[in-house]
Structure formats: C-alpha cells, structure tokens
Design a protein around this motif. Structure first.
Motif, PDB file in Angstrom:
ATOM      1  N   GLU A 111      -0.293 -15.646  -2.590  1.00 36.35           N
ATOM      2  CA  GLU A 111      -0.210 -14.478  -3.475  1.00 36.35           C
ATOM      3  C   GLU A 111      -0.491 -13.195  -2.700  1.00 36.35           C
ATOM      4  O   GLU A 111       0.156 -12.177  -2.902  1.00 36.35           O
ATOM      5  N   GLY A 112      -1.484 -13.250  -1.802  1.00 32.04           N
ATOM      6  CA  GLY A 112      -1.813 -12.094  -0.979  1.00 32.04           C
ATOM      7  C   GLY A 112      -2.612 -11.041  -1.707  1.00 32.04           C
ATOM      8  O   GLY A 112      -3.170 -11.271  -2.779  1.00 32.04           O
ATOM      9  N   GLU A 113      -2.666  -9.859  -1.111  1.00 27.80           N
ATOM     10  CA  GLU A 113      -3.353  -8.717  -1.701  1.00 27.80           C
ATOM     11  C   GLU A 113      -2.612  -7.444  -1.314  1.00 27.80           C
ATOM     12  O   GLU A 113      -1.798  -7.452  -0.387  1.00 27.80           O
ATOM     13  N   PRO A 114      -2.865  -6.337  -2.031  1.00 30.06           N
ATOM     14  CA  PRO A 114      -2.152  -5.098  -1.702  1.00 30.06           C
ATOM     15  C   PRO A 114      -2.272  -4.744  -0.214  1.00 30.06           C
ATOM     16  O   PRO A 114      -3.373  -4.755   0.348  1.00 30.06           O
ATOM     17  N   LYS A 115      -1.147  -4.457   0.388  1.00 30.15           N
ATOM     18  CA  LYS A 115      -1.087  -4.194   1.819  1.00 30.15           C
ATOM     19  C   LYS A 115      -2.009  -3.039   2.237  1.00 30.15           C
ATOM     20  O   LYS A 115      -2.787  -3.163   3.186  1.00 30.15           O
ATOM     21  N   ASP A 127      -4.632  -1.807   0.729  1.00 30.05           N
ATOM     22  CA  ASP A 127      -6.040  -2.169   0.552  1.00 30.05           C
ATOM     23  C   ASP A 127      -6.523  -3.076   1.678  1.00 30.05           C
ATOM     24  O   ASP A 127      -7.649  -2.938   2.173  1.00 30.05           O
ATOM     25  N   TRP A 128      -5.669  -4.020   2.082  1.00 28.77           N
ATOM     26  CA  TRP A 128      -6.057  -4.941   3.147  1.00 28.77           C
ATOM     27  C   TRP A 128      -6.262  -4.201   4.455  1.00 28.77           C
ATOM     28  O   TRP A 128      -7.245  -4.441   5.167  1.00 28.77           O
ATOM     29  N   TYR A 152       2.546  -6.153  -0.939  1.00 23.49           N
ATOM     30  CA  TYR A 152       1.454  -7.088  -0.669  1.00 23.49           C
ATOM     31  C   TYR A 152       1.590  -7.693   0.716  1.00 23.49           C
ATOM     32  O   TYR A 152       2.694  -7.876   1.225  1.00 23.49           O
ATOM     33  N   ALA A 206       0.670 -11.181   2.728  1.00 26.15           N
ATOM     34  CA  ALA A 206       0.427 -12.549   2.263  1.00 26.15           C
ATOM     35  C   ALA A 206       0.821 -13.556   3.338  1.00 26.15           C
ATOM     36  O   ALA A 206       1.316 -13.193   4.410  1.00 26.15           O
ATOM     37  N   TYR A 247      10.011  -6.150   3.686  1.00 28.12           N
ATOM     38  CA  TYR A 247       8.547  -6.044   3.734  1.00 28.12           C
ATOM     39  C   TYR A 247       8.089  -4.671   4.209  1.00 28.12           C
ATOM     40  O   TYR A 247       7.251  -4.033   3.570  1.00 28.12           O
ATOM     41  N   HIS A 290       7.215  -8.285  -1.389  1.00 28.24           N
ATOM     42  CA  HIS A 290       6.328  -9.370  -0.991  1.00 28.24           C
ATOM     43  C   HIS A 290       6.981 -10.116   0.174  1.00 28.24           C
ATOM     44  O   HIS A 290       8.185 -10.386   0.146  1.00 28.24           O
TER      45      HIS A 290
END
Length: 225
Positions: free
Chosen positions: A58-62, A64-65, A100, A102, A134, A140
């Motif tokens: 699923e990952g996380e917001p790019k 934010d990461w 995101y 992921a 991407y 995603h």
C-alpha cells in the motif's frame, strides 16, 4: 557484428535510475549511427533491485516519506526538490509532492515477465511508462491500475496484461531469484550499468552524465573488431 548487452540494474522508485536511463538513452542516440551499427548492436536488459524490500504494497505518501526519512524540515525538502528539478534539466519533470511510495516487487515481476516474452523495444517502453507514471504523474508505483496502464502504453494486449498483473504468483519466483542474483553479484545500490564488450566489460555505478555513457559505449564499439 558484435552484439553487446547493456545490463541495467535499477529500481522503479529510484530517481537516480530514471536519470541514468534517460541519459543512457541520449548517449545511445549519439553513438548508434549507421556506421557504428555495422560494427555493434546494443540491447538493454533490465535487472531488478529493491532499495526498500520491506515497504508495504500500500505504501505511504511519497512527500511524507521523504520528509520523515531523509529531509525532515520544509527547507531541506524544498532544496531536494530543487536539486532533482535541476538534475532533470527540464526533460524529467520530477513530482515529489504527489503519489505514494511503496513496494516495487510487483512492478519488477511484470517487467521481468514481459522481458522474457516480448521484444526489447516493448520492455523498454514498459519501463519508461512506469517511470513516467511514478515520477511525473504521481501514480502508485505498483498498483494493478498503474501496471496495466503501463503495459497498454507499451503495446501489450490489455487482457494479457490483466492476466499477468492480477495473478500475483505469475513470475514471482523468477523475479525473486533475479533480485537475489543481483545481491550475490555485490550490487548494493542502483543504478548499475554494465556494458558487455568483446575485450572487456565496462561498469558504471550511479547516474553518470551523458558524456560518460557515450565514452563507455564508444569504447565497446572501438574494441568490437
């Protein structure tokens, strides 16, 4: 005629591998003239590498990461975006604000599967489509929607693409083996570009400038006879 394989080890969420691919393509355009094509042909072969194999699917917001793990302040993050914008030189419009980040195993699985069953041209279009989705469009990196769309853009039949993408076991063992092989070869970062030569191979690690790829390709051409 000598047939040289360019072994390109990469991850679809690594911006430096996108830059390397873009610059390598420009170098090939310069070197592959009608004259050199009578001496040597170059074929790209993609090898998978996961920078972050423990990422969730699923990952996380790019954005934010990147802030959480690499550039913790707004100022640092903005500086990074400016650096990558400069590196893209107006030709790769990097987008780090949307989308995101992921796990990329499924993306590599699809690339490796079709690399074995389709032409190098189709595989190349597939890789570029995934990079663009991407890094430029904020998609995603390995969702079924992204993968199927990239396959279609590469000219792969939609029904075939859906079958392979949705069957998560298709090609899974092969891609895992390919990833382990790169690790056993000592690869611990990407990109790695290894150009096979008749007399010697040329290996370039990291995203080099176009001129460095040109020099390496010309060396292989020179030594192809």
């Amino acid at each position: 005629m000598y047939e040289s394989t360019i072994n390109f080890t990469f991850d679809t969420i690594c911006p430096w591998t996108y830059l390397a691919k873009h610059r390598l393509d420009k170098a090939l355009e310069q070197v592959c003239t009608p004259e050199t094509s009578q001496k040597v042909t170059f074929t790209l072969k993609y090898h998978p590498y996961q920078l972050y194999p423990t990422f969730s699917s699923e990952g996380e917001p790019k954005y934010d990461w990147y802030k959480r793990t690499k550039y913790p302040t707004d100022d640092q993050m903005e500086k990074y975006i400016k650096v990558m914008t400069f590196q893209g030189a107006g030709e790769i419009p990097f987008n780090f604000r949307e989308g995101y980040i992921a796990n990329t195993l499924d993306a590599h699985r699809i690339i490796q599967y079709f690399q074995e069953s389709k032409s190098p041209e189709v595989t190349n279009k597939l890789v570029l489509a995934l990079y663009k989705a991407y890094f430029e469009e904020g998609k995603h990196p390995s969702s079924a929607e992204t993968l199927i769309a990239a396959c279609k853009e590469a000219g792969i039949d939609e029904e075939e693409a859906k079958r392979v993408v949705e069957d998560e076991s298709e090609g899974l063992m092969d891609v895992k083996s390919a990833i382990r092989e790169q690790a056993s070869n000592g690869v611990d970062s990407v990109p790695v570009v290894m150009i096979e030569g008749r007399r010697r191979d040329v290996t370039l690690t990291g995203a080099k400038e176009v001129g460095e790829y040109v020099k390496a390709l010309e060396q292989v051409v020179k030594e192809s006879q």
